[in-house]
Design a protein around this motif. Sequence first.
Motif, PDB file in Angstrom:
ATOM      1  N   GLU A  11     -28.650 -15.352   5.827  1.00  0.00           N
ATOM      2  CA  GLU A  11     -28.534 -15.566   6.890  1.00  0.00           C
ATOM      3  C   GLU A  11     -28.395 -14.283   7.701  1.00  0.00           C
ATOM      4  O   GLU A  11     -27.749 -13.254   7.155  1.00  0.00           O
ATOM      5  CB  GLU A  11     -27.045 -16.408   7.311  1.00  0.00           C
ATOM      6  CG  GLU A  11     -27.239 -17.893   6.881  1.00  0.00           C
ATOM      7  CD  GLU A  11     -26.565 -18.250   5.655  1.00  0.00           C
ATOM      8  OE1 GLU A  11     -26.866 -19.321   5.332  1.00  0.00           O
ATOM      9  OE2 GLU A  11     -25.851 -17.332   5.220  1.00  0.00           O
ATOM     10  N   VAL A  22     -26.270 -16.467  15.152  1.00  0.00           N
ATOM     11  CA  VAL A  22     -26.618 -16.645  13.728  1.00  0.00           C
ATOM     12  C   VAL A  22     -28.049 -17.170  13.548  1.00  0.00           C
ATOM     13  O   VAL A  22     -28.480 -18.155  14.370  1.00  0.00           O
ATOM     14  CB  VAL A  22     -25.586 -17.458  13.082  1.00  0.00           C
ATOM     15  CG1 VAL A  22     -25.774 -17.615  11.759  1.00  0.00           C
ATOM     16  CG2 VAL A  22     -24.175 -17.024  13.361  1.00  0.00           C
ATOM     17  N   ILE A  24     -31.443 -17.281  10.527  1.00  0.00           N
ATOM     18  CA  ILE A  24     -32.032 -17.024   8.880  1.00  0.00           C
ATOM     19  C   ILE A  24     -32.794 -16.026   8.872  1.00  0.00           C
ATOM     20  O   ILE A  24     -33.575 -15.824  10.029  1.00  0.00           O
ATOM     21  CB  ILE A  24     -32.601 -18.305   8.185  1.00  0.00           C
ATOM     22  CG1 ILE A  24     -33.862 -18.854   8.994  1.00  0.00           C
ATOM     23  CG2 ILE A  24     -31.643 -19.632   7.995  1.00  0.00           C
ATOM     24  CD1 ILE A  24     -34.635 -19.620   8.254  1.00  0.00           C
ATOM     25  N   VAL A  65     -28.033 -24.160   6.103  1.00  0.00           N
ATOM     26  CA  VAL A  65     -27.613 -22.776   6.540  1.00  0.00           C
ATOM     27  C   VAL A  65     -26.385 -22.721   6.673  1.00  0.00           C
ATOM     28  O   VAL A  65     -25.441 -23.629   7.289  1.00  0.00           O
ATOM     29  CB  VAL A  65     -28.562 -22.547   7.985  1.00  0.00           C
ATOM     30  CG1 VAL A  65     -27.924 -21.156   8.475  1.00  0.00           C
ATOM     31  CG2 VAL A  65     -29.821 -22.714   7.697  1.00  0.00           C
ATOM     32  N   TRP A  96     -33.242 -18.081  16.888  1.00  0.00           N
ATOM     33  CA  TRP A  96     -31.782 -17.944  16.334  1.00  0.00           C
ATOM     34  C   TRP A  96     -31.303 -19.526  16.407  1.00  0.00           C
ATOM     35  O   TRP A  96     -32.020 -20.402  17.024  1.00  0.00           O
ATOM     36  CB  TRP A  96     -30.977 -17.422  17.280  1.00  0.00           C
ATOM     37  CG  TRP A  96     -31.009 -17.719  18.856  1.00  0.00           C
ATOM     38  CD1 TRP A  96     -31.881 -17.125  19.692  1.00  0.00           C
ATOM     39  CD2 TRP A  96     -30.049 -18.628  19.510  1.00  0.00           C
ATOM     40  NE1 TRP A  96     -31.998 -17.864  20.768  1.00  0.00           N
ATOM     41  CE2 TRP A  96     -30.549 -18.549  20.840  1.00  0.00           C
ATOM     42  CE3 TRP A  96     -29.055 -19.233  19.102  1.00  0.00           C
ATOM     43  CZ2 TRP A  96     -29.883 -19.362  21.854  1.00  0.00           C
ATOM     44  CZ3 TRP A  96     -28.376 -19.993  19.905  1.00  0.00           C
ATOM     45  CH2 TRP A  96     -28.900 -19.938  21.300  1.00  0.00           C
TER      46      TRP A  96
END
Length: 122
Positions: A11, A22, A24, A65, A96
Amino acid sequence: MTKTYFTDDHEWIRVEGDIATVGITDYAQEQLGDLVFVDLPEVGATLAKGDTAVVVESVKAASDVYAPADGEVTGVNDTLSAEPGLINTAATGDGWLWKMKLADAGQLDGLMDETAYNAMIG
């Protein structure tokens, strides 16, 4: 000032003040393959570091995630409901996943910078 950190779980977390975005990493989306579904958190949800925040599904598998830090979800990328493949084309930009208000910015100290992350996946 904006600063980006990376986790062992692939991440990224981009921090500006006490708000973090946040997603990946590009490496993670490459490993997953074409994404077909994203289950985003609820705005207002409280996450603890390490909690499953999002589930992404690809043609290969489903993957969790994790929250890279404690905080409250302040926004989600609703575009991904209709266009999950946006993560494949823009993982560190328009792809995102969620935004959160950080509860303890000190938790970021244990995360990697881009150089360290690239060395890990190298």
